[in-house]
Design a protein around this motif. Sequence first.
Motif, PDB file in Angstrom:
ATOM      1  N   ALA A 127       9.051  12.161  -3.579  1.00 32.48           N
ATOM      2  CA  ALA A 127       9.877  12.652  -4.688  1.00 32.48           C
ATOM      3  C   ALA A 127      10.476  13.976  -4.239  1.00 32.48           C
ATOM      4  CB  ALA A 127       9.041  12.827  -5.948  1.00 32.48           C
ATOM      5  N   GLU A 128      11.695  13.931  -3.763  1.00 34.79           N
ATOM      6  CA  GLU A 128      12.260  15.059  -3.024  1.00 34.79           C
ATOM      7  C   GLU A 128      13.030  16.061  -3.880  1.00 34.79           C
ATOM      8  OE1 GLU A 128      16.466  12.929  -1.674  1.00 34.79           O
ATOM      9  OE2 GLU A 128      14.967  13.450  -0.166  1.00 34.79           O
ATOM     10  N   SER A 129      12.959  15.948  -5.181  1.00 32.68           N
ATOM     11  CA  SER A 129      13.696  16.880  -6.033  1.00 32.68           C
ATOM     12  C   SER A 129      12.893  18.155  -6.270  1.00 32.68           C
ATOM     13  CB  SER A 129      14.016  16.227  -7.382  1.00 32.68           C
ATOM     14  OG  SER A 129      12.821  15.863  -8.049  1.00 32.68           O
ATOM     15  N   ILE A 130      13.601  19.267  -6.396  1.00 32.40           N
ATOM     16  CA  ILE A 130      12.973  20.517  -6.820  1.00 32.40           C
ATOM     17  C   ILE A 130      12.376  20.306  -8.216  1.00 32.40           C
ATOM     18  CG2 ILE A 130      13.595  22.824  -7.699  1.00 32.40           C
ATOM     19  CD1 ILE A 130      15.277  23.222  -5.220  1.00 32.40           C
ATOM     20  N   PRO A 131      11.167  20.811  -8.484  1.00 31.26           N
ATOM     21  CA  PRO A 131      10.485  20.511  -9.748  1.00 31.26           C
ATOM     22  C   PRO A 131      11.087  21.224 -10.954  1.00 31.26           C
ATOM     23  CG  PRO A 131       9.184  22.070  -8.480  1.00 31.26           C
ATOM     24  CD  PRO A 131      10.332  21.652  -7.598  1.00 31.26           C
ATOM     25  N   LEU A 132      12.259  20.745 -11.367  1.00 36.76           N
ATOM     26  CA  LEU A 132      12.949  21.326 -12.511  1.00 36.76           C
ATOM     27  C   LEU A 132      12.133  21.168 -13.790  1.00 36.76           C
ATOM     28  CD1 LEU A 132      15.555  22.591 -13.706  1.00 36.76           C
ATOM     29  CD2 LEU A 132      16.452  20.259 -13.934  1.00 36.76           C
ATOM     30  N   ASN A 133      11.380  20.071 -13.885  1.00 36.97           N
ATOM     31  CA  ASN A 133      10.601  19.796 -15.100  1.00 36.97           C
ATOM     32  C   ASN A 133       9.590  20.911 -15.387  1.00 36.97           C
ATOM     33  OD1 ASN A 133       9.121  19.118 -12.806  1.00 36.97           O
ATOM     34  ND2 ASN A 133       8.555  17.090 -13.506  1.00 36.97           N
ATOM     35  N   TRP A 165       5.068   7.456 -10.376  1.00 39.28           N
ATOM     36  CA  TRP A 165       4.950   7.664  -8.934  1.00 39.28           C
ATOM     37  C   TRP A 165       3.913   8.726  -8.533  1.00 39.28           C
ATOM     38  CZ3 TRP A 165       9.609   8.463 -11.570  1.00 39.28           C
ATOM     39  CH2 TRP A 165       9.904   9.792 -11.870  1.00 39.28           C
ATOM     40  N   ASN A 166       3.376   9.480  -9.490  1.00 36.87           N
ATOM     41  CA  ASN A 166       2.387  10.484  -9.090  1.00 36.87           C
ATOM     42  C   ASN A 166       1.165  10.539 -10.004  1.00 36.87           C
ATOM     43  OD1 ASN A 166       3.288  11.806 -11.391  1.00 36.87           O
ATOM     44  ND2 ASN A 166       3.858  13.692 -10.351  1.00 36.87           N
ATOM     45  N   ARG A 167       0.974   9.506 -10.826  1.00 40.49           N
ATOM     46  CA  ARG A 167      -0.146   9.509 -11.771  1.00 40.49           C
ATOM     47  C   ARG A 167      -1.498   9.620 -11.058  1.00 40.49           C
ATOM     48  NH1 ARG A 167      -0.761   4.012 -14.657  1.00 40.49           N
ATOM     49  NH2 ARG A 167      -1.341   3.514 -12.514  1.00 40.49           N
ATOM     50  N   ASN A 168      -1.736   8.758 -10.064  1.00 42.30           N
ATOM     51  CA  ASN A 168      -3.021   8.773  -9.370  1.00 42.30           C
ATOM     52  C   ASN A 168      -3.233  10.078  -8.617  1.00 42.30           C
ATOM     53  OD1 ASN A 168      -3.536   6.192 -10.307  1.00 42.30           O
ATOM     54  ND2 ASN A 168      -2.777   5.187  -8.443  1.00 42.30           N
ATOM     55  N   LEU A 169      -2.169  10.587  -8.028  1.00 36.93           N
ATOM     56  CA  LEU A 169      -2.253  11.841  -7.297  1.00 36.93           C
ATOM     57  C   LEU A 169      -2.623  12.996  -8.222  1.00 36.93           C
ATOM     58  CD1 LEU A 169      -1.805  13.658  -4.849  1.00 36.93           C
ATOM     59  CD2 LEU A 169       0.659  13.549  -5.288  1.00 36.93           C
ATOM     60  N   SER A 170      -1.953  13.082  -9.363  1.00 33.71           N
ATOM     61  CA  SER A 170      -2.238  14.159 -10.314  1.00 33.71           C
ATOM     62  C   SER A 170      -3.667  14.071 -10.833  1.00 33.71           C
ATOM     63  CB  SER A 170      -1.253  14.110 -11.490  1.00 33.71           C
ATOM     64  OG  SER A 170       0.053  14.420 -11.061  1.00 33.71           O
ATOM     65  N   TYR A 171      -4.102  12.850 -11.151  1.00 36.28           N
ATOM     66  CA  TYR A 171      -5.450  12.719 -11.700  1.00 36.28           C
ATOM     67  C   TYR A 171      -6.512  13.049 -10.655  1.00 36.28           C
ATOM     68  CZ  TYR A 171      -9.213  11.145 -14.692  1.00 36.28           C
ATOM     69  OH  TYR A 171     -10.356  11.113 -15.468  1.00 36.28           O
ATOM     70  N   GLU A 172      -6.242  12.754  -9.417  1.00 38.57           N
ATOM     71  CA  GLU A 172      -7.180  13.125  -8.351  1.00 38.57           C
ATOM     72  C   GLU A 172      -7.321  14.639  -8.251  1.00 38.57           C
ATOM     73  OE1 GLU A 172      -9.994  12.708  -5.510  1.00 38.57           O
ATOM     74  OE2 GLU A 172      -9.083  11.097  -6.708  1.00 38.57           O
ATOM     75  N   MET A 173      -6.209  15.351  -8.441  1.00 38.96           N
ATOM     76  CA  MET A 173      -6.276  16.810  -8.422  1.00 38.96           C
ATOM     77  C   MET A 173      -7.056  17.340  -9.630  1.00 38.96           C
ATOM     78  SD  MET A 173      -4.841  17.409  -5.607  1.00 38.96           S
ATOM     79  CE  MET A 173      -4.824  19.196  -5.623  1.00 38.96           C
ATOM     80  N   PHE A 174      -6.910  16.683 -10.775  1.00 35.72           N
ATOM     81  CA  PHE A 174      -7.708  17.061 -11.940  1.00 35.72           C
ATOM     82  C   PHE A 174      -9.204  16.865 -11.659  1.00 35.72           C
ATOM     83  CE2 PHE A 174      -3.916  16.081 -14.830  1.00 35.72           C
ATOM     84  CZ  PHE A 174      -3.677  17.414 -15.096  1.00 35.72           C
ATOM     85  N   SER A 175      -9.535  15.748 -11.014  1.00 35.62           N
ATOM     86  CA  SER A 175     -10.940  15.481 -10.686  1.00 35.62           C
ATOM     87  C   SER A 175     -11.487  16.546  -9.749  1.00 35.62           C
ATOM     88  CB  SER A 175     -11.080  14.094 -10.042  1.00 35.62           C
ATOM     89  OG  SER A 175     -10.637  13.075 -10.921  1.00 35.62           O
ATOM     90  N   MET A 176     -10.682  16.921  -8.774  1.00 32.22           N
ATOM     91  CA  MET A 176     -11.088  17.971  -7.848  1.00 32.22           C
ATOM     92  C   MET A 176     -11.277  19.296  -8.573  1.00 32.22           C
ATOM     93  SD  MET A 176      -9.027  19.254  -4.452  1.00 32.22           S
ATOM     94  CE  MET A 176      -8.875  17.552  -3.900  1.00 32.22           C
ATOM     95  N   MET A 177     -10.366  19.593  -9.487  1.00 29.67           N
ATOM     96  CA  MET A 177     -10.433  20.854 -10.224  1.00 29.67           C
ATOM     97  C   MET A 177     -11.687  20.909 -11.091  1.00 29.67           C
ATOM     98  SD  MET A 177      -8.702  23.746 -10.893  1.00 29.67           S
ATOM     99  CE  MET A 177     -10.308  24.491 -10.717  1.00 29.67           C
ATOM    100  N   SER A 178     -12.018  19.812 -11.743  1.00 33.21           N
ATOM    101  CA  SER A 178     -13.181  19.805 -12.631  1.00 33.21           C
ATOM    102  C   SER A 178     -14.477  19.990 -11.862  1.00 33.21           C
ATOM    103  CB  SER A 178     -13.224  18.512 -13.449  1.00 33.21           C
ATOM    104  OG  SER A 178     -13.406  17.388 -12.611  1.00 33.21           O
TER     105      SER A 178
END
Length: 307
Positions: A81-87, A133-146
């Motif tokens: 996902a090559e866009s600058i994170p405008l969101n 496209w990034n659901r699993n990736l984001s949730y893995e980072m949440f797991s790491m953070m917790s």
Amino acid sequence: MSILPIDTGRYGTKEMLENIRQQKIKIKNYLENSIFHLQHSQISEYCLYMHFIKESSLKNNTKPLKIYLGDLTYDTVTISAESIPLNIGFVAAYCKKQFGENVELTLFKYIGDLEKAINENPPDILALSNYVWNRNLSYEMFSMMSEIDSDTLLVWGGPNFPIDLPSQRKFMKKYSKIDVYVPVDGETGFANTVERALRSRSHSEIRSTVLSEPIDGCVTRGENDEIKYTIPIIRIKTLDEIPSPYTTGLLDKFFDGKLTPMMQTNRGCPFHCTFCADGKDEVNRVTLSLIHISEPTRRTPISDAVF
């Protein structure tokens, strides 16, 4: 009668909120009984006092609230996902506008940068985007953070979230580490979450403080995994309410030659296609003037739903 008997010696202490609550009751009763007899000086005092209440609720902590916002992409072989994170730029710009120096915001796009940051300097709030496209990736980072710090508040947001209540319950049960979900527009719901977090007196109290009551614009986790909400969706009426994340410098570090800047002139869609996240009744057209565009770039994708 003075209506501003502030005990400034209690500022920032445990008793401050109770002091404010008692003062608000006194003011409410006084105004109800004497509203037509207020002098100009008393009205000024009242306005100053209400400003004090707002400011003091943001300053229970001696340090700014540390917030990490991420719109992550896979980048092992290539950038998916090559866009600058405008969101998250919009969310951060709106949050900074609301809370100023009371928040410290850091934005992330790459996995390695966020992983390093949460290991070396864990945040008070970790907020990530949720797309197909990034659901699993984001949730893995949440797991790491917790695992690193269980007191960090975990906030997810984005269109990849069910519409109906039963499905939302299943979603929150499946992704059990999530504390708060912000559907549709993220700015207002996330700002309401941050405002609640700023009431806490310490990092360890943030989660319990935020989750103690429902939050407008959010779906939150209650006891026994029940979900709580008041107004689950709050739309931004015009995108001009949000400072430009480009001109404020929030997105400067993402001009690295790898990512492409993106522009948004409106949100929502007047059509109701059932296969699209913008087809819901709640998502109406939102306009934005182009005053934020200072210089054209050679390639600037526009993220509008209808173009």
